[in-house]
Motif scaffolding. Structure first.
Motif, mmCIF file in Angstrom:
data_model
loop_
_atom_site.group_PDB
_atom_site.id
_atom_site.type_symbol
_atom_site.label_atom_id
_atom_site.label_comp_id
_atom_site.label_asym_id
_atom_site.label_seq_id
_atom_site.Cartn_x
_atom_site.Cartn_y
_atom_site.Cartn_z
ATOM 1 N N ASP A 1 -3.470 9.740 -7.284
ATOM 2 C CA ASP A 1 -4.734 9.395 -6.907
ATOM 3 C C ASP A 1 -4.827 8.484 -5.842
ATOM 4 O O ASP A 1 -6.072 8.927 -4.925
ATOM 5 C CB ASP A 1 -5.635 8.854 -8.142
ATOM 6 N N PHE A 2 -4.178 7.681 -5.544
ATOM 7 C CA PHE A 2 -4.398 7.007 -4.386
ATOM 8 C C PHE A 2 -4.312 7.689 -2.973
ATOM 9 O O PHE A 2 -4.640 7.430 -2.097
ATOM 10 C CB PHE A 2 -3.271 5.708 -4.390
ATOM 11 N N GLN A 3 -3.138 8.520 -3.337
ATOM 12 C CA GLN A 3 -2.598 9.568 -2.063
ATOM 13 C C GLN A 3 -4.028 10.542 -1.899
ATOM 14 O O GLN A 3 -4.297 10.861 -0.630
ATOM 15 C CB GLN A 3 -1.623 10.595 -2.359
ATOM 16 N N ILE A 4 -4.584 11.036 -2.877
ATOM 17 C CA ILE A 4 -5.688 11.990 -2.620
ATOM 18 C C ILE A 4 -6.987 11.119 -1.901
ATOM 19 O O ILE A 4 -7.477 11.595 -0.914
ATOM 20 C CB ILE A 4 -6.313 12.415 -3.981
ATOM 21 N N ILE B 1 0.940 -1.234 -0.149
ATOM 22 C CA ILE B 1 0.087 -0.026 -0.009
ATOM 23 C C ILE B 1 0.887 1.230 -0.038
ATOM 24 O O ILE B 1 0.730 2.070 -0.881
ATOM 25 C CB ILE B 1 -0.938 -0.086 1.000
ATOM 26 N N ALA B 2 1.772 1.357 0.711
ATOM 27 C CA ALA B 2 2.873 2.198 0.836
ATOM 28 C C ALA B 2 3.602 2.696 -0.541
ATOM 29 O O ALA B 2 3.806 3.669 -0.865
ATOM 30 C CB ALA B 2 4.137 2.120 2.092
ATOM 31 N N GLN B 3 4.099 1.412 -1.038
ATOM 32 C CA GLN B 3 4.597 1.683 -2.446
ATOM 33 C C GLN B 3 3.467 2.206 -3.491
ATOM 34 O O GLN B 3 3.977 3.165 -4.335
ATOM 35 C CB GLN B 3 5.078 0.178 -2.925
ATOM 36 N N GLN B 4 2.336 1.482 -3.441
ATOM 37 C CA GLN B 4 1.325 2.173 -4.533
ATOM 38 C C GLN B 4 0.994 3.713 -4.148
ATOM 39 O O GLN B 4 0.870 4.435 -5.108
ATOM 40 C CB GLN B 4 -0.034 1.374 -4.177
ATOM 41 N N ALA B 5 1.058 4.031 -2.708
ATOM 42 C CA ALA B 5 0.708 5.468 -2.680
ATOM 43 C C ALA B 5 1.882 6.351 -3.113
ATOM 44 O O ALA B 5 1.591 7.548 -3.599
ATOM 45 C CB ALA B 5 0.703 5.648 -1.007
ATOM 46 N N GLY C 1 -6.598 8.622 -0.135
ATOM 47 C CA GLY C 1 -6.181 8.389 1.314
ATOM 48 C C GLY C 1 -6.163 9.454 2.224
ATOM 49 O O GLY C 1 -6.700 9.299 3.581
ATOM 50 N N ILE C 2 -5.900 10.755 1.731
ATOM 51 C CA ILE C 2 -6.336 11.817 2.619
ATOM 52 C C ILE C 2 -7.749 12.327 2.824
ATOM 53 O O ILE C 2 -8.029 12.544 3.866
ATOM 54 C CB ILE C 2 -5.584 13.090 1.760
ATOM 55 N N ALA C 3 -8.394 12.041 1.683
ATOM 56 C CA ALA C 3 -9.949 12.115 1.950
ATOM 57 C C ALA C 3 -10.495 11.031 2.895
ATOM 58 O O ALA C 3 -11.252 11.590 3.826
ATOM 59 C CB ALA C 3 -10.579 12.085 0.617
ATOM 60 N N LEU C 4 -10.069 10.001 3.061
ATOM 61 C CA LEU C 4 -10.783 9.056 3.772
ATOM 62 C C LEU C 4 -10.001 9.218 5.214
ATOM 63 O O LEU C 4 -10.926 9.177 6.219
ATOM 64 C CB LEU C 4 -10.175 7.534 3.394
#
Length: 100
Positions: free
Chosen positions: A20-23, A11-15, A25-28
Motif C-alpha cells: 500500500d505504501f508503494q501504491i 521509508i525505503a524499508q517500509q516501501a 508513492g506511485i500515485a503521489l
C-alpha cells in the motif's frame, strides 16, 4: 548516519514491506508529474502569448523577464493583467489609425 539518511532508509524499508505504501508513492509521484507538466505548459503558453502580443519589443522583454524570474506568478500576472493591457493598447492604436 544523519537524520535525513536514516529517514530515507526507513521509508525505503517500509516501501519494500508494505505494498500500500508503494501504491501511494506511485500515485503521489504521478500526481506531482502531472502538476509539473501543467506548470511547464502554462509557462510556455505565457511565453508564446507574450511573443505574439502586439506590444513593443521593450515591453515584451520586460514581461519575459518577469515570467522568467517569477515563473508561476509571472504567468498569472501576464494572463490577468498584461494580456488585457496589450489588447486594449492594440485596439487604441487601430482606432487612432481609423481601423475598427
Amino acid at each position: 548516519m544523519s537524520t535525513t539518511a536514516q529517514t530515507a532508509t526507513t521509508i525505503a524499508q517500509q516501501a519494500q514491506q508494505d505494498p500500500d505504501f508503494q501504491i501511494w508513492g506511485i500515485a503521489l509521484g504521478s500526481g506531482m508529474l502531472v502538476v509539473l507538466a501543467a506548470l511547464v505548459v502554462f509557462f510556455l503558453a505565457a511565453l508564446v502569448s507574450i511573443l505574439g502580443s502586439p506590444q513593443g519589443f521593450l515591453l515584451k522583454l520586460v514581461w519575459i523577464a518577469i515570467v522568467l524570474c517569477l515563473p508561476f506568478l509571472g504567468c498569472l500576472l501576464w494572463f490577468a493583467i498584461g494580456r488585457g493591457f496589450a489588447r486594449r493598447e492594440a485596439a487604441d492604436r487601430r482606432r487612432e489609425h481609423g481601423y475598427r
